[in-house]
Write a protein that holds these residues in place. Structure first.
Motif, short mmCIF file in Angstrom:
data_model
loop_
_atom_site.label_atom_id
_atom_site.label_comp_id
_atom_site.label_asym_id
_atom_site.label_seq_id
_atom_site.Cartn_x
_atom_site.Cartn_y
_atom_site.Cartn_z
N ALA A 54 0.86 -1.18 0.00
CA ALA A 54 0.00 0.00 0.00
C ALA A 54 0.90 1.23 0.00
CB ALA A 54 -0.90 -0.01 1.23
N THR A 55 0.45 2.28 -0.68
CA THR A 55 1.26 3.50 -0.77
C THR A 55 0.40 4.74 -0.62
OG1 THR A 55 1.06 3.50 -3.19
CG2 THR A 55 3.04 2.49 -2.27
N VAL A 56 1.07 5.84 -0.31
CA VAL A 56 0.47 7.16 -0.31
C VAL A 56 1.37 8.06 -1.13
CG1 VAL A 56 -0.68 6.91 1.93
CG2 VAL A 56 1.63 7.84 1.84
N VAL A 57 0.81 9.17 -1.63
CA VAL A 57 1.61 10.16 -2.34
C VAL A 57 1.98 11.25 -1.34
CG1 VAL A 57 1.67 11.87 -4.19
CG2 VAL A 57 0.45 9.71 -4.53
N THR A 58 3.26 11.55 -1.26
CA THR A 58 3.74 12.60 -0.37
C THR A 58 4.63 13.56 -1.14
OG1 THR A 58 4.77 13.07 1.78
CG2 THR A 58 5.73 11.28 0.47
N ALA A 59 4.76 14.76 -0.59
CA ALA A 59 5.58 15.80 -1.22
C ALA A 59 5.86 16.86 -0.17
CB ALA A 59 4.84 16.40 -2.41
N THR A 93 -4.79 13.61 -0.64
CA THR A 93 -6.03 13.02 -0.14
C THR A 93 -6.82 12.39 -1.28
OG1 THR A 93 -7.39 14.99 -0.44
CG2 THR A 93 -6.13 14.82 1.64
N ALA A 94 -7.88 11.69 -0.93
CA ALA A 94 -8.74 11.06 -1.94
C ALA A 94 -9.41 12.08 -2.85
CB ALA A 94 -9.80 10.19 -1.25
N SER A 95 -9.56 13.31 -2.38
CA SER A 95 -10.17 14.36 -3.20
C SER A 95 -9.11 15.19 -3.94
CB SER A 95 -11.05 15.26 -2.34
OG SER A 95 -10.29 15.84 -1.30
N ASP A 96 -7.88 14.67 -4.02
CA ASP A 96 -6.76 15.32 -4.71
C ASP A 96 -6.39 16.67 -4.09
OD1 ASP A 96 -5.88 13.38 -6.43
OD2 ASP A 96 -7.02 14.10 -8.15
N ASP A 97 -6.66 16.83 -2.80
CA ASP A 97 -6.19 17.99 -2.06
C ASP A 97 -4.92 17.58 -1.33
OD1 ASP A 97 -8.38 19.69 -2.69
OD2 ASP A 97 -9.59 18.67 -1.17
N SER A 139 -2.91 17.58 2.31
CA SER A 139 -3.14 17.67 3.74
C SER A 139 -1.81 17.62 4.48
CB SER A 139 -4.03 16.51 4.22
OG SER A 139 -4.14 16.53 5.63
N HIS A 140 -1.73 18.33 5.59
CA HIS A 140 -0.55 18.27 6.45
C HIS A 140 -0.65 17.09 7.41
CE1 HIS A 140 1.15 22.01 5.04
NE2 HIS A 140 -0.04 22.56 5.13
N GLU A 141 -1.76 16.36 7.37
CA GLU A 141 -1.99 15.22 8.26
C GLU A 141 -1.90 13.92 7.46
OE1 GLU A 141 -2.38 15.41 11.52
OE2 GLU A 141 -2.30 17.61 11.47
N MET A 142 -0.99 13.05 7.81
CA MET A 142 -0.84 11.79 7.09
C MET A 142 -2.10 10.95 7.18
SD MET A 142 2.09 8.89 7.45
CE MET A 142 2.58 8.00 5.98
N ARG A 143 -2.82 11.03 8.29
CA ARG A 143 -4.03 10.22 8.46
C ARG A 143 -5.10 10.55 7.41
NH1 ARG A 143 -4.36 13.37 13.40
NH2 ARG A 143 -5.80 15.08 13.04
N ALA A 144 -4.99 11.71 6.76
CA ALA A 144 -5.95 12.10 5.72
C ALA A 144 -5.54 11.62 4.33
CB ALA A 144 -6.10 13.62 5.71
N ALA A 145 -4.36 11.02 4.23
CA ALA A 145 -3.84 10.60 2.92
C ALA A 145 -4.68 9.47 2.33
CB ALA A 145 -2.40 10.14 3.05
N CYS A 146 -4.82 9.50 1.02
CA CYS A 146 -5.47 8.42 0.30
C CYS A 146 -4.48 7.25 0.20
CB CYS A 146 -5.86 8.89 -1.10
SG CYS A 146 -6.70 7.62 -2.07
N VAL A 147 -4.90 6.09 0.61
CA VAL A 147 -4.06 4.89 0.54
C VAL A 147 -4.38 4.15 -0.76
CG1 VAL A 147 -3.47 2.70 1.62
CG2 VAL A 147 -3.94 4.71 3.04
N TYR A 148 -3.36 3.91 -1.56
CA TYR A 148 -3.51 3.19 -2.82
C TYR A 148 -3.07 1.75 -2.64
CZ TYR A 148 -4.09 7.85 -4.65
OH TYR A 148 -4.55 9.13 -4.86
N LEU A 149 -3.97 0.83 -2.93
CA LEU A 149 -3.66 -0.59 -2.85
C LEU A 149 -3.28 -1.15 -4.22
CD1 LEU A 149 -6.55 -1.68 -0.46
CD2 LEU A 149 -4.18 -1.08 0.13
N GLY A 151 -5.74 5.45 10.06
CA GLY A 151 -5.06 6.05 8.93
C GLY A 151 -3.79 5.29 8.61
N PRO A 152 -3.11 5.67 7.54
CA PRO A 152 -1.90 4.96 7.14
C PRO A 152 -0.76 5.12 8.14
CG PRO A 152 -2.22 6.91 5.79
CD PRO A 152 -3.43 6.79 6.66
N GLU A 153 -0.05 4.02 8.35
CA GLU A 153 1.14 4.03 9.20
C GLU A 153 2.35 3.79 8.30
OE1 GLU A 153 1.95 4.48 12.47
OE2 GLU A 153 -0.10 5.24 12.65
#
Length: 96
Positions: free
Chosen positions: A7-12, A24-28, A30-40, A73-75
């Motif tokens: 599983a991955t998240v996009v970070t920058a 995030t899932a809405s392509d915004d 976030s400064h919070e990792m727990r809001a990240a969209c997780v891609y399986l 959220g993602p760890e």
């Protein structure tokens, strides 16, 4: 036995502030990792990464980070992402 992609998240980093952000899932962003969209799915993750990299006026240094999905959220699976999520003042919380 076939191995599944992790599983991955996009970070920058936000272009103006330099702060760590997650897509995030809405392509915004976030400064919070727990809001990240997780891609399986690896193809979906790569497509999200490509969209993020095209947003040059907003972020720099986009990449996929491996995570373990949890109900909270993602760890992150790697020290670098723990450090990016928590910052240097929380380094003592990193498991050995």
């Amino acid at each position: 036995m076939a191995q599944h992609a992790p599983a991955t998240v996009v970070t920058a980093n936000a272009l103006r502030s330099g702060k760590v952000v997650w897509l995030t899932a809405s392509d915004d962003w976030s400064h919070e990792m727990r809001a990240a969209c997780v891609y399986l799915d690896a193809a979906q993750a790569e497509a999200a990464l490509a969209r993020a990299q095209a947003r040059m006026g907003e972020v720099v240094g986009c990449y996929l980070a491996e995570v373990r999905p949890t109900p909270q959220g993602p760890e992150p699976l790697h020290f670098r992402e723990v450090f990016r999520r928590d910052g240097p003042s929380h380094a003592a919380r990193i498991p050995a």
